[in-house]
Scaffold this motif. Structure first.
Motif, PDB file in Angstrom:
ATOM      1  N   LYS A   1     -41.789  44.046  62.905  1.00  0.00           N
ATOM      2  CA  LYS A   1     -41.673  42.599  63.103  1.00  0.00           C
ATOM      3  C   LYS A   1     -41.851  41.847  61.778  1.00  0.00           C
ATOM      4  O   LYS A   1     -41.090  40.928  61.462  1.00  0.00           O
ATOM      5  CB  LYS A   1     -42.748  42.172  64.105  1.00  0.00           C
ATOM      6  CG  LYS A   1     -42.478  40.844  64.718  1.00  0.00           C
ATOM      7  CD  LYS A   1     -43.483  40.614  65.820  1.00  0.00           C
ATOM      8  CE  LYS A   1     -43.421  39.182  66.258  1.00  0.00           C
ATOM      9  NZ  LYS A   1     -44.486  38.852  67.178  1.00  0.00           N
TER      10      LYS A   1
ATOM     11  N   GLU B   1     -32.707  36.658  53.333  1.00  0.00           N
ATOM     12  CA  GLU B   1     -31.314  36.276  53.629  1.00  0.00           C
ATOM     13  C   GLU B   1     -31.124  34.763  53.528  1.00  0.00           C
ATOM     14  O   GLU B   1     -30.093  34.288  53.042  1.00  0.00           O
ATOM     15  CB  GLU B   1     -30.943  36.767  55.029  1.00  0.00           C
ATOM     16  CG  GLU B   1     -30.889  38.275  55.132  1.00  0.00           C
ATOM     17  CD  GLU B   1     -30.673  38.791  56.543  1.00  0.00           C
ATOM     18  OE1 GLU B   1     -30.535  40.012  56.714  1.00  0.00           O
ATOM     19  OE2 GLU B   1     -30.643  37.976  57.483  1.00  0.00           O
TER      20      GLU B   1
ATOM     21  N   CYS C   1     -35.395  38.156  57.000  1.00  0.00           N
ATOM     22  CA  CYS C   1     -34.775  36.862  57.339  1.00  0.00           C
ATOM     23  C   CYS C   1     -34.980  35.864  56.200  1.00  0.00           C
ATOM     24  O   CYS C   1     -34.055  35.145  55.811  1.00  0.00           O
ATOM     25  CB  CYS C   1     -35.374  36.286  58.619  1.00  0.00           C
ATOM     26  SG  CYS C   1     -34.828  37.122  60.100  1.00  0.00           S
TER      27      CYS C   1
ATOM     28  N   LYS D   1     -38.861  42.292  59.574  1.00  0.00           N
ATOM     29  CA  LYS D   1     -37.737  41.458  60.025  1.00  0.00           C
ATOM     30  C   LYS D   1     -37.906  40.028  59.514  1.00  0.00           C
ATOM     31  O   LYS D   1     -36.949  39.412  59.050  1.00  0.00           O
ATOM     32  CB  LYS D   1     -37.664  41.447  61.553  1.00  0.00           C
ATOM     33  CG  LYS D   1     -37.078  42.689  62.158  1.00  0.00           C
ATOM     34  CD  LYS D   1     -37.109  42.603  63.676  1.00  0.00           C
ATOM     35  CE  LYS D   1     -36.756  43.942  64.292  1.00  0.00           C
ATOM     36  NZ  LYS D   1     -36.967  43.965  65.733  1.00  0.00           N
ATOM     37  N   HIS D   2     -39.124  39.521  59.623  1.00  0.00           N
ATOM     38  CA  HIS D   2     -39.388  38.153  59.147  1.00  0.00           C
ATOM     39  C   HIS D   2     -39.100  38.057  57.650  1.00  0.00           C
ATOM     40  O   HIS D   2     -38.428  37.124  57.197  1.00  0.00           O
ATOM     41  CB  HIS D   2     -40.841  37.775  59.446  1.00  0.00           C
ATOM     42  CG  HIS D   2     -41.226  36.409  58.947  1.00  0.00           C
ATOM     43  ND1 HIS D   2     -40.739  35.247  59.542  1.00  0.00           N
ATOM     44  CD2 HIS D   2     -42.000  36.014  57.918  1.00  0.00           C
ATOM     45  CE1 HIS D   2     -41.221  34.202  58.881  1.00  0.00           C
ATOM     46  NE2 HIS D   2     -42.003  34.640  57.893  1.00  0.00           N
TER      47      HIS D   2
END
Lengths: 88, 495
Positions: free
Chosen positions: A6, A16, A13, A9-10
């Motif tokens: 998790k 990106e 992000c 992923k943060h």
């Protein structure tokens, strides 16, 4: 397809988002600076006023190269799996 | 009505019916095969969009009557290359929205089960006031934008067929309402994809025939110097530097706050879909938006159009002058596609605000019997609400404004002021609070409307002041009210 935690992923992000905003900011700078600086010079490029053609077509090229760079070096494929399990 | 107009009208009606049939058929197919909730199917299409559909629906929703009728018309009739330059601000929009919001909103909406942007705000801020304020503002601005789109659709049919405004409006409105009401998000996304492809074909046709009619770039250049002598080679002849820079906020960075594009980030299948959509979107957005405006500008070299009532009539007029009748019919399906794809997305957004965000949260609440009834009747209620809302917009569009371009931009700015900071701040700033979000939405819209009518500084668009006030309120109020930190479940779900 990567399996990320998790937190990873943060972080991905955020990476990106920073990359995308940087590319769009560069497009913005090129678009504005070239048009404002070339306006009134009387120069022509591709049969059109240079302030227009250099600015607009340059922005398109920059945007496409920018997307290629983002997808090649910044964005990664990862699974939304844990979210999908929770959702169903 | 002339013979040519009858042919164009026939092509038009076939195109409109094709959209309605395909949209409803795909939606029905998904309903028959998928086991997910009807709420998720109707409002978000089951989070099942692939890259092509995601790119096309995002691009098609974003490109509207302004991109195909008003903007190119204004370029050809009044503003020349400067209008095309402004349009080019929109080149990065698709990959900006998908790159910034895509993965984050996809993750958070799956964790929270949100199927609308307001649903996400509810999960993030846990504020009834914010849900009510943003839902009502969304309905108000979507209505204003839909009036612009419906009016654009009717003007288009009227100008090429000679039918009166009311009949044209009824033809356009009925088709859009029917497939949106009965097909939901899936119908909207599928028809947007068809419409996106039609837009690309239409742009190519317009460019080709304008260049041919103008005798190549040299002939066009000479014609522009004659027809638009003052604006031809001067970016600042009609626009101030301040107003030109404003467009980078209004139709550039500010689009991150548009709920109709943000909701697409909740509906795609996986990261591969997102990545495909980014490059397909960048290509199609560049080609369609810049191509249409450039062709519109070049078309200004071809004829003297001083008799046209407004620039909204320019593109339909010029197309009938330079294209064979069959191709003119096909081309004119492209602006119709642009109008329809925006109108249907706004329609479903408004219906979702009323049914999902307001009715579900404040009438159904937590009553088990009402929840059961809601789950059973949600799709029918959404269909009815979409029809009712569409009919209201048709009635409001009977007496349309003269310039669609400005009504559209006003509503565009209003939606950005309402949503930008609560949405973006909520995704990335842990100190963003419900007090800050409510203050930002109300303060930004109030400042926007006040400045729209009262503040004229260096031609700067009012959306700049609105977003500035909204940003200050969001961060200052958020900072002051975040002493206790966020609830643990908000941190778990949203970060």
């Amino acid at each position: 397809m990567k399996k990320l935690s998790k937190q990873e992923k943060h972080e991905q992000c955020i990476r990106e988002i920073k990359g995308t905003l940087l590319v769009v900011a560069l497009c913005c700078l090129w678009h504005v600076l070239t048009a404002f600086l070339l306006n009134g010079t009387g120069l022509y490029f591709l049969g059109m006023p240079a302030w227009f053609s250099v600015s607009v077509f340059g922005t398109i090229v920059l945007a496409l190269v920018g997307v290629w760079y983002l997808l090649k070096f910044v964005f990664v494929d990862f699974e939304y799996d844990d979210e999908e399990e929770e959702e169903s | 009505m002339t013979g040519n107009q009858k042919i164009i009208l026939t092509i038009f009606i076939c195109y409109l019916l094709l959209n309605a049939v395909i949209g409803i058929a795909f939606s029905k197919k998904q309903n028959d095969t998928s086991k997910i909730s009807s709420e998720k199917k109707f409002f978000i299409g089951g989070r099942n969009m692939n890259g092509l559909i995601l790119a096309m629906t995002t691009m098609a929703t974003y490109t509207s009557v302004s991109s195909f009728v008003s903007g190119p018309g204004a370029a050809g009739l009044t503003y020349g290359y400067a209008q095309v330059w402004i349009a080019a601000v929109q080149v990065p929009v698709t990959f900006l929205v998908l790159g910034v919001l895509g993965n984050k909103l996809a993750l958070v909406s799956r964790r929270t089960g949100a199927v609308t942007v307001v649903g996400y705000l509810k999960a993030r801020y846990k504020s009834d006031a914010l849900v009510i304020v943003t839902s009502l503002l969304m309905v108000a601005f979507c209505t204003a934008q839909m009036i612009g789109q419906f009016s654009g659709g009717a003007t288009l049919i009227e100008s090429i067929t000679g039918l009166n405004h009311v009949t044209s409006l009824l033809i356009f409105g009925t088709v859009v309402i029917v497939y949106t009401a009965f097909g939901g998000f899936t119908a909207v996304a599928i028809t947007d994809t068809i419409q996106g492809i039609i837009m690309c074909i239409g742009t190519f046709l317009f460019l080709f025939f304008v260049i041919r009619a103008g005798g190549g770039l040299a002939g066009i250049d000479a014609g522009l110097q004659t027809n638009l002598p003052e604006v031809y080679d001067n970016l600042f002849s009609k626009y101030t530097p301040g107003s030109l820079l404003s467009f980078w906020v209004l139709v550039g960075f500010g689009t991150l706050g548009l709920p109709q594009t943000a909701v697409r980030a909740m509906g795609f299948k996986n990261t591969k879909s997102l990545h495909s959509a980014m490059w397909i979107g960048a290509l199609t957005c560049s080609f369609v938006i810049v191509g249409m405006h450039l062709a519109g500008c070049w078309a200004g070299a071809l004829v003297d159009t001083a008799d046209l009532p407004t620039s909204d009539y320019f593109v339909p007029y010029i197309v009938q002058q330079i294209m064979p009748v069959g191709l003119a019919g096909i081309f004119l399906a492209a602006p119709m596609a642009a109008v329809m794809s925006t109108a249907d997305s706004l329609l479903i957004l408004a219906a979702s605000a009323i049914i999902k965000d307001l009715w579900r949260n404040y009438v159904v609440k937590d009553d088990p019997k009402k929840i059961e009834s809601y789950n059973k009747n949600m799709q029918a209620a959404s269909t009815i609400m979409t029809i009712v809302f569409g009919v209201i917009v048709i009635v409001l569009t009977l007496d349309p404004p003269d310039i669609i371009f400005f009504l559209n931009l006003f509503a565009f700015g209003g939606l950005e002021c309402t949503f930008l900071w609560p949405l973006i701040g909520g995704l990335f700033w842990k100190r963003g609070t419900k007090q800050g979000a409510v203050a930002s939405a109300i303060g930004a819209v109030a400042a926007y409307i006040f400045c729209y009518y009262n503040v004229k500084v260096a031609g700067i668009n009012a959306v700049i002041w609105g977003l500035l006030v909204g940003g200050i309120l969001y961060f200052v109020v958020g900072y002051l009210t975040s002493k206790n930190g966020l609830d643990q479940d908000v941190i778990d779900n949203c970060f």
